[in-house]
Design a protein around this motif. Structure first.
Motif: not given
Length: 98
Positions: A34-35, A29-31, A70-72, A55-56
């Protein structure tokens, strides 16, 4: 000669690990992003498990919505789906998130 081969093997393994780390960082997730609109992974929900999305979470944007996974591995599977299948899985994941 054995030492040279051993060095070559270790160097190749190091490069492989470095590539793995850099590829996974591309889907994080990029800084400021959006959530995610979902709290359940849209791919793993079909396995009978509901893998939560934090959230991350690693995310992608689909039709303007931030979708969490949940994962790549799940992102790779998501990317292989048609847009119609993505829409259906996301709708189901959002419904299970409530």
């Amino acid at each position: 000669m054995v030492a040279t081969r051993m060095f070559a093997v270790l160097a190749a393994c190091s490069l492989g690990l470095a590539a793995c780390q850099s590829s996974s960082s591309r889907v994080e997730r990029a800084e400021g992003a959006k959530a995610p609109v979902n709290q359940v992974c849209p791919i793993m929900q079909d396995e009978g498990n509901t893998h939560d999305v934090s959230a991350e979470a690693m995310t992608v944007v689909h039709r303007g919505k931030t979708v969490g996974f949940c994962c790549d591995h799940c992102i790779e599977e998501w990317n292989s789906l048609s847009d119609a299948d993505k829409d259906a899985k996301l709708a189901s994941a959002i419904a299970k998130s409530k």
